[in-house]
Design a protein around this motif. Structure first.
Motif, mmCIF file in Angstrom:
data_model
loop_
_atom_site.group_PDB
_atom_site.id
_atom_site.type_symbol
_atom_site.label_atom_id
_atom_site.label_comp_id
_atom_site.label_asym_id
_atom_site.label_seq_id
_atom_site.Cartn_x
_atom_site.Cartn_y
_atom_site.Cartn_z
ATOM 1 N N ASP A 6 25.212 57.046 51.618
ATOM 2 C CA ASP A 6 24.328 56.161 50.861
ATOM 3 C C ASP A 6 23.503 56.916 49.835
ATOM 4 N N LYS A 7 22.977 58.063 50.217
ATOM 5 C CA LYS A 7 22.019 58.768 49.355
ATOM 6 C C LYS A 7 22.676 59.714 48.361
ATOM 7 N N ILE A 8 23.742 60.386 48.760
ATOM 8 C CA ILE A 8 24.361 61.393 47.902
ATOM 9 C C ILE A 8 25.642 60.878 47.266
ATOM 10 N N GLY A 9 26.431 60.161 48.024
ATOM 11 C CA GLY A 9 27.684 59.644 47.506
ATOM 12 C C GLY A 9 28.827 60.617 47.727
ATOM 13 N N MET A 10 29.849 60.512 46.936
ATOM 14 C CA MET A 10 31.047 61.360 46.971
ATOM 15 C C MET A 10 31.871 61.189 48.253
ATOM 16 N N THR A 11 31.527 60.225 49.070
ATOM 17 C CA THR A 11 32.334 59.912 50.247
ATOM 18 C C THR A 11 32.485 58.401 50.306
#
Length: 104
Positions: free
Chosen positions: A29-34
């Motif tokens: 949710d906070k960083i992304g890339m997954t």
């Protein structure tokens, strides 16, 4: 003893252990890339992309010949409209989900 100190015998309530899934979802949710494994996000994105494909199929046969090749058949514009709708819907819904997840 001031208001910020607790009495000697008082302990904070125990916290439940954080699982791998909760940690992974928080990072997603906070960083992304997954990819998000949250069911409501996936259902929202599927509905949004489906609606975008439908709009592309309806609009492109009318808009396409006016701006590009008028000799191409309507089937070509339906396929192009579906592709534009799918790609555009995926980007827009991904941006909406990303912004919404930053607020969580």
């Amino acid at each position: 003893m001031n208001e910020y100190q607790k009495p000697e015998g008082e302990r904070p309530p125990p916290q439940k252990p954080v699982t791998y899934e909760e940690t992974r979802q928080f990072v997603s949710d906070k960083i992304g890339m997954t990819p998000s494994l949250r069911k409501e996000d996936n259902i929202f994105q599927a509905k949004f992309v489906g609606a975008s494909i439908f709009v592309g199929i309806i609009v492109m046969p009318f808009v396409g010949p006016a701006y590009w090749d008028p000799e191409a058949g309507w089937r070509v514009w339906v396929i192009i409209g579906a592709l534009f709708g799918m790609i555009g819907g995926a980007f827009v819904s991904g941006a909406i989900i990303g912004i919404r997840n930053l607020r969580r």
